[in-house]
Write a protein that holds these residues in place. Sequence first.
Motif, PDB file in Angstrom:
ATOM      1  N   MET A   1     -93.551  -4.609 -93.202  1.00  0.00           N
ATOM      2  CA  MET A   1     -92.927  -5.676 -92.569  1.00  0.00           C
ATOM      3  C   MET A   1     -94.204  -6.563 -92.346  1.00  0.00           C
ATOM      4  O   MET A   1     -94.219  -7.325 -91.374  1.00  0.00           O
ATOM      5  N   SER A   2     -95.127  -6.463 -93.085  1.00  0.00           N
ATOM      6  CA  SER A   2     -96.229  -7.364 -92.911  1.00  0.00           C
ATOM      7  C   SER A   2     -96.016  -8.836 -93.212  1.00  0.00           C
ATOM      8  O   SER A   2     -94.986  -9.264 -93.344  1.00  0.00           O
ATOM      9  N   GLN A   3     -96.958  -9.507 -93.594  1.00  0.00           N
ATOM     10  CA  GLN A   3     -96.980 -10.741 -93.830  1.00  0.00           C
ATOM     11  C   GLN A   3     -95.808 -11.466 -94.850  1.00  0.00           C
ATOM     12  O   GLN A   3     -95.888 -11.731 -96.027  1.00  0.00           O
ATOM     13  N   LEU A   4     -94.641 -11.620 -93.978  1.00  0.00           N
ATOM     14  CA  LEU A   4     -93.374 -12.075 -94.716  1.00  0.00           C
ATOM     15  C   LEU A   4     -93.157 -13.553 -94.279  1.00  0.00           C
ATOM     16  O   LEU A   4     -92.323 -14.237 -95.037  1.00  0.00           O
ATOM     17  N   TRP A   5     -93.851 -13.998 -93.063  1.00  0.00           N
ATOM     18  CA  TRP A   5     -93.215 -15.326 -92.659  1.00  0.00           C
ATOM     19  C   TRP A   5     -94.042 -16.227 -92.170  1.00  0.00           C
ATOM     20  O   TRP A   5     -93.862 -17.309 -91.984  1.00  0.00           O
ATOM     21  N   SER A   6     -95.296 -16.185 -92.772  1.00  0.00           N
ATOM     22  CA  SER A   6     -96.400 -17.113 -92.517  1.00  0.00           C
ATOM     23  C   SER A   6     -96.136 -18.281 -93.248  1.00  0.00           C
ATOM     24  O   SER A   6     -95.766 -18.156 -94.448  1.00  0.00           O
ATOM     25  N   PRO A   7     -96.196 -19.719 -92.632  1.00  0.00           N
ATOM     26  CA  PRO A   7     -95.910 -20.887 -93.383  1.00  0.00           C
ATOM     27  C   PRO A   7     -97.162 -20.948 -94.233  1.00  0.00           C
ATOM     28  O   PRO A   7     -96.719 -21.676 -95.328  1.00  0.00           O
ATOM     29  N   THR A   8     -98.097 -20.385 -94.426  1.00  0.00           N
ATOM     30  CA  THR A   8     -99.277 -20.410 -94.968  1.00  0.00           C
ATOM     31  C   THR A   8     -99.310 -19.192 -96.063  1.00  0.00           C
ATOM     32  O   THR A   8    -100.228 -18.965 -96.640  1.00  0.00           O
TER      33      THR A   8
ATOM     34  N   ALA B   1    -106.651 -11.452-100.534  1.00  0.00           N
ATOM     35  CA  ALA B   1    -106.157 -11.050 -99.201  1.00  0.00           C
ATOM     36  C   ALA B   1    -106.725 -10.165 -98.360  1.00  0.00           C
ATOM     37  O   ALA B   1    -107.231  -9.211 -98.958  1.00  0.00           O
ATOM     38  N   THR B   2    -106.839 -10.453 -97.108  1.00  0.00           N
ATOM     39  CA  THR B   2    -107.592  -9.523 -96.270  1.00  0.00           C
ATOM     40  C   THR B   2    -106.730  -9.264 -95.076  1.00  0.00           C
ATOM     41  O   THR B   2    -106.890  -8.028 -94.660  1.00  0.00           O
ATOM     42  N   SER B   3    -105.395  -9.723 -94.782  1.00  0.00           N
ATOM     43  CA  SER B   3    -104.500  -9.078 -93.869  1.00  0.00           C
ATOM     44  C   SER B   3    -103.452 -10.111 -93.743  1.00  0.00           C
ATOM     45  O   SER B   3    -103.417 -11.220 -94.186  1.00  0.00           O
ATOM     46  N   SER B   4    -102.287  -9.873 -92.925  1.00  0.00           N
ATOM     47  CA  SER B   4    -101.171 -10.421 -92.877  1.00  0.00           C
ATOM     48  C   SER B   4    -101.315 -11.585 -91.773  1.00  0.00           C
ATOM     49  O   SER B   4    -100.956 -12.645 -91.980  1.00  0.00           O
TER      50      SER B   4
ATOM     51  N   SER C   1    -101.704 -14.957 -98.995  1.00  0.00           N
ATOM     52  CA  SER C   1    -100.801 -14.051 -98.631  1.00  0.00           C
ATOM     53  C   SER C   1    -100.831 -12.600 -98.725  1.00  0.00           C
ATOM     54  O   SER C   1    -101.594 -12.318 -99.892  1.00  0.00           O
ATOM     55  N   TRP C   2    -100.622 -11.588 -97.839  1.00  0.00           N
ATOM     56  CA  TRP C   2    -100.621 -10.200 -97.912  1.00  0.00           C
ATOM     57  C   TRP C   2     -99.799  -9.768 -99.039  1.00  0.00           C
ATOM     58  O   TRP C   2    -100.090  -8.862 -99.923  1.00  0.00           O
TER      59      TRP C   2
END
Length: 154
Positions: free
Chosen positions: A1-8, A133-136, A142-143
Amino acid sequence: MSQLWSPTSGLPRPKTPPTASAGLELPLSPGGTTRVRWPGRRFAQIVKLKPEFIDKYKEVHAAVWPEVLKQIKDCNIQDYSIFHDPGTGILFANFKYVGYDFDGDMEKMRDNPKVREWWRMTDGFQESLVPGATSSETGEPSWWKPVEEVFYQP
């Protein structure tokens, strides 16, 4: 459930739903008494699960932290699931965004300390398929790698 929602996150933005603030009338239900909720937009992403963490990943997702689940719901995410292909190690995530302010909801997600803690933990189980990519938490690139929808049958 990592980076799913960042606007970037590199995900394509959802089509803008109709909003009263945009001067558009929201559609009425067939009886004409209530507004119809925007049906949303589906997203799909992939990342690779490190083989040594398969059991741990499944274990933590069998008991997702309540604060994370609440934040997902509060940010208008529905029908969220993650699938694993043991042959390739690929995790495939998909969800539907049904809110009216995607960027605002994704900022709320990112601002939650428990969500960021969850991302730090689960990122350690994964390998991003996105160069650089380095992290969420870092957002760009993006991850999770967005994937294109090529067919849908409701």
